[in-house]
Design a protein around this motif. Structure first.
Motif, PDB file in Angstrom:
ATOM      1  N   LEU A 148       1.768  -7.618  -4.604  1.00  0.00           N
ATOM      2  CA  LEU A 148       3.705  -7.624  -5.628  1.00  0.00           C
ATOM      3  C   LEU A 148       4.019  -9.865  -5.397  1.00  0.00           C
ATOM      4  N   VAL A 149       3.377 -10.428  -4.802  1.00  0.00           N
ATOM      5  CA  VAL A 149       3.568 -11.974  -5.559  1.00  0.00           C
ATOM      6  C   VAL A 149       3.127 -12.604  -6.746  1.00  0.00           C
ATOM      7  N   TYR A 150       1.631 -11.614  -6.778  1.00  0.00           N
ATOM      8  CA  TYR A 150       1.179 -12.491  -8.105  1.00  0.00           C
ATOM      9  C   TYR A 150       1.441 -11.273  -9.445  1.00  0.00           C
ATOM     10  N   GLY A 151       2.208 -10.650  -9.194  1.00  0.00           N
ATOM     11  CA  GLY A 151       2.905 -10.329 -10.850  1.00  0.00           C
ATOM     12  C   GLY A 151       2.110  -9.125 -10.783  1.00  0.00           C
ATOM     13  N   ASP A 152       1.938  -8.293 -10.001  1.00  0.00           N
ATOM     14  CA  ASP A 152       0.696  -7.751 -10.560  1.00  0.00           C
ATOM     15  C   ASP A 152       0.775  -6.034 -10.654  1.00  0.00           C
ATOM     16  N   ASP A 153       0.183  -4.829 -10.919  1.00  0.00           N
ATOM     17  CA  ASP A 153       0.113  -3.589 -11.449  1.00  0.00           C
ATOM     18  C   ASP A 153       0.047  -3.150 -10.462  1.00  0.00           C
ATOM     19  N   TYR A 154       0.282  -2.881  -9.407  1.00  0.00           N
ATOM     20  CA  TYR A 154       0.781  -1.888  -8.158  1.00  0.00           C
ATOM     21  C   TYR A 154      -0.639  -0.983  -8.148  1.00  0.00           C
ATOM     22  N   ALA A 176      -7.875   1.241   3.242  1.00  0.00           N
ATOM     23  CA  ALA A 176      -6.540   0.550   3.422  1.00  0.00           C
ATOM     24  C   ALA A 176      -5.962   0.602   1.999  1.00  0.00           C
ATOM     25  N   ALA A 177      -7.366   0.228   0.786  1.00  0.00           N
ATOM     26  CA  ALA A 177      -6.526   0.103  -0.312  1.00  0.00           C
ATOM     27  C   ALA A 177      -5.440   0.994  -1.030  1.00  0.00           C
ATOM     28  N   ASN A 178      -6.182   2.452  -0.319  1.00  0.00           N
ATOM     29  CA  ASN A 178      -5.207   3.390  -0.795  1.00  0.00           C
ATOM     30  C   ASN A 178      -4.134   4.034   0.082  1.00  0.00           C
ATOM     31  N   LEU A 179      -3.899   3.481   1.558  1.00  0.00           N
ATOM     32  CA  LEU A 179      -2.538   2.975   1.785  1.00  0.00           C
ATOM     33  C   LEU A 179      -1.460   1.618   1.351  1.00  0.00           C
ATOM     34  N   ALA A 180      -2.600   0.737   0.660  1.00  0.00           N
ATOM     35  CA  ALA A 180      -1.715  -0.159  -0.100  1.00  0.00           C
ATOM     36  C   ALA A 180      -1.193   0.230  -1.040  1.00  0.00           C
ATOM     37  N   ASN A 181      -1.567   1.399  -1.523  1.00  0.00           N
ATOM     38  CA  ASN A 181      -1.878   1.508  -3.633  1.00  0.00           C
ATOM     39  C   ASN A 181      -0.175   2.588  -2.860  1.00  0.00           C
ATOM     40  N   SER A 182      -0.475   3.416  -1.956  1.00  0.00           N
ATOM     41  CA  SER A 182       0.676   4.602  -1.596  1.00  0.00           C
ATOM     42  C   SER A 182       2.089   3.719  -1.679  1.00  0.00           C
ATOM     43  N   TRP A 183       1.496   2.612  -0.635  1.00  0.00           N
ATOM     44  CA  TRP A 183       3.169   2.091  -0.355  1.00  0.00           C
ATOM     45  C   TRP A 183       3.886   1.425  -2.295  1.00  0.00           C
ATOM     46  N   LEU A 184       2.810   0.476  -2.691  1.00  0.00           N
ATOM     47  CA  LEU A 184       2.738  -0.015  -3.986  1.00  0.00           C
ATOM     48  C   LEU A 184       3.651   0.787  -4.804  1.00  0.00           C
ATOM     49  N   SER A 185       3.151   2.091  -4.769  1.00  0.00           N
ATOM     50  CA  SER A 185       3.697   3.322  -5.629  1.00  0.00           C
ATOM     51  C   SER A 185       5.017   3.874  -5.519  1.00  0.00           C
ATOM     52  N   ASP A 186       5.340   3.672  -3.814  1.00  0.00           N
ATOM     53  CA  ASP A 186       6.970   3.413  -3.493  1.00  0.00           C
ATOM     54  C   ASP A 186       7.672   2.738  -4.026  1.00  0.00           C
TER      55      ASP A 186
END
Length: 260
Positions: A148-154, A176-186
């Motif tokens: 999020l800080v680096y304005g990335d692609d979720y 961890a990566a799959n959990l982070a991506n699910s949070w970013l998707s939300d």
């Protein structure tokens, strides 16, 4: 930064985010870095431009202890370790070392709202379940914050900031990566909202000395509860675990929450 076992090369590049200018009499704090707990070791691409520069690092919840301050800020009076998160891939901190930071209470960067949504929705996951689940959540939180800080692609596996499995193991990384991506998707879909928390940044600038660039310490952020209403017992226990129990009680008694 969260690179506790490896010092990164100094860089004169400006940070990839914009901060509110400190006040003329900015408050500073001195903190001692206690280390990352919980967290897991993985590889992080610290080159946010073209090409890659993979570094092995512990990714998770960075704990620091405030050992001194100058001026007055929301962090005054904290004695318990403070939970912080890395927002700068081009600087570093070392476990056991002490650093002096400017306290920025009004952070105006474009990523603030999204990071607040992330923490509001998932801060409770940091202390829920088993140690393994807490480790996964802490690593996911840091990975999502970088994205999020680096304005990335979720997506923490692709884009400007990406991670891959390291000595912590493929399973730990994927969880961890799959959990982070699910949070970013939300967040991307607009599911989450930012309520009751404020981002406070610990900012350290580099400087030139005798014509050479001297890097600052890694910039960190922490989250301060700003709710005026009495917090339920579970929430106070959670804040206490993060080092904010006394601060939350003090701010409730004062009835003067900080503006987000």
């Amino acid at each position: 930064m969260n690179f506790l076992t490896k010092t990164l090369a100094a860089t004169a590049c400006a940070a990839a985010f914009v901060l509110a200018a400190p006040a003329a009499f900015a408050s500073t704090v001195t903190v001692k870095v206690n280390g990352i707990d919980p967290g897991t070791v993985m590889k992080v691409d610290v080159n946010t431009g073209t090409g890659t520069n993979w570094q092995s690092t512990s990714v998770g919840a960075q704990h620091v202890t405030v050992t001194g301050h100058s001026g007055s800020s929301v962090l005054d009076g904290l004695t318990s370790p403070l939970l912080t998160w890395c927002v700068e891939l081009t600087e570093s901190v070392s476990k056991g070392a002490s650093y002096t930071y400017t306290v920025v209470e009004s952070v105006t960067a474009s990523w603030v709202d999204s990071v607040l949504k992330l923490f509001t929705a998932h801060s409770a996951d940091l202390t829920a379940g088993t140690k393994t689940q807490q480790t996964t959540a802490a690593a996911a939180m840091q990975m999502a914050i970088w994205d999020l800080v680096y304005g990335d692609d979720y997506n923490v596996k692709t884009g400007k900031v990406k991670e891959q499995a390291g000595s912590g193991g493929t399973a730990a990384f994927n969880n961890a990566a799959n959990l982070a991506n699910s949070w970013l998707s939300d967040i991307k879909s607009g599911k989450d909202t930012a309520i009751g928390w404020q981002v406070v940044q610990l900012e350290s600038d580099g400087y030139y000395k005798r014509g050479k660039w001297v890097p600052g310490a890694q910039d960190l952020i922490t989250f301060v509860q700003v709710s005026e209403v009495p917090l339920p017992g579970a929430a106070l226990l959670f804040l206490s675990a993060l080092g904010f129990g006394s601060l939350a009680r003090r701010k409730q008694a004062a009835k003067s929450p900080l503006a987000c």
